[in-house]
Design an enzyme around this catalytic site. Structure first.
Site, PDB file in Angstrom:
ATOM      1  N   ASP A  59       0.852  -1.187   0.000  1.00 35.02           N
ATOM      2  CA  ASP A  59       0.000   0.000   0.000  1.00 35.02           C
ATOM      3  C   ASP A  59       0.887   1.236   0.000  1.00 35.02           C
ATOM      4  OD1 ASP A  59      -0.047   0.978   3.135  1.00 35.02           O
ATOM      5  OD2 ASP A  59      -0.030  -1.203   2.989  1.00 35.02           O
ATOM      6  N   GLU A 150      -6.978   4.856  12.747  1.00 32.24           N
ATOM      7  CA  GLU A 150      -5.893   4.435  13.640  1.00 32.24           C
ATOM      8  C   GLU A 150      -5.485   5.488  14.661  1.00 32.24           C
ATOM      9  OE1 GLU A 150      -1.907   4.489  11.563  1.00 32.24           O
ATOM     10  OE2 GLU A 150      -3.239   4.250   9.821  1.00 32.24           O
TER      11      GLU A 150
END
Length: 254
Positions: A59, A150
């Site tokens: 990613d 997150e």
């Protein structure tokens, strides 16, 4: 004045100091091996790769800078093939500067693409989803949208869950498939919990040989390292393994 006698006591002290130094050196050496070369893993792309997984991917975001996709997605390892790539499209109410270019370039290569939204709990969830939809457009032949959550951003858990659910619902309604949640093990446990167990899960879990733990639910993608090296990308790259590509497509609207 009496002179000091140098005998067995001085010699013994030096030997003890030498042995202490040797022991400390060995401890440091073994610790470094343990950290950087975990048992049971082979090294590819400069990092240990978990055994037993056949689907590998990366990613990226604007932090990777200019990417030479021809080099990055060319075969670089005889045993590990990069078969999917997720790209950051938006973060909060801003667009990733490299998404448009990366999304277009990677389309020419035999990998499955995916796009993710970096979620800001202090911003409206629906507005974040709308910006993602505007930026990415169609996800035909791609993986479902991903919401990366997150950080707490000084918000209470209840607020995080409420805004995140609003974002997920908007994406679900638009694309007709449940989005994937990306987070790390303890954040999921402490801030999300069972409210989001119906969603596919992409979990970050580093520097341990074992697969992700600390949560009482299955996971679909495991981000096992953020230190990968790929030709064509100057900066370090996140590496991931997938249980089964069909698992993600199995999640469908209610």
């Amino acid at each position: 004045m009496a002179r000091k006698r140098r005998g067995k006591s001085d010699s013994s002290g030096k030997k003890k100091m030498l042995w202490a130094f040797v022991c400390c050196t060995l401890v440091v050496f073994v610790s470094l091996i343990w950290l950087w070369w975990p048992l049971g893993k082979e090294r590819h792309f400069g990092i240990p790769i978990p055994a037993g997984f056949g689907i590998h991917g990366i990613d990226v975001s604007q932090y990777q800078g200019d990417i030479d996709w021809k080099k990055a997605l060319a075969p670089q390892d005889s045993q590990i093939r990069i078969s999917f790539v997720f790209m950051r499209a938006t973060m909060g109410l801003r667009k990733d500067k490299k998404f448009k270019e990366n999304w277009k370039e990677a389309r020419s290569y035999p990998v499955t693409r995916g796009a993710y939204l970096y979620f800001h709990p202090d911003k409206d969830g629906v507005k974040q989803a709308d910006l993602f939809i505007e930026t990415v457009g169609s996800l035909k032949n791609c993986y479902p949208p991903v919401v990366d959550v997150e950080h707490q951003h000084k918000q209470k858990p209840a607020i995080i869950r409420s805004r995140l659910m609003a974002c997920l619902d908007r994406l679900h309604n638009h694309y007709g498939i449940r989005p994937i949640i990306y987070t790390y093990t303890t954040f999921y446990r402490d801030y999300l919990g069972s409210d989001f167990d119906a969603y596919p899960l992409w979990i970050a879990h580093y520097k341990q040989e074992e697969a992700p733990n600390y949560i009482n639910r299955p996971w679909d993608i495991w981000q096992h390292s953020e230190e990968g090296n790929i030709e064509g990308i100057m900066e370090k790259v996140d590496f991931n393994v997938m249980h089964d590509a069909s698992i993600l497509r199995a999640y469908s609207p209610n």
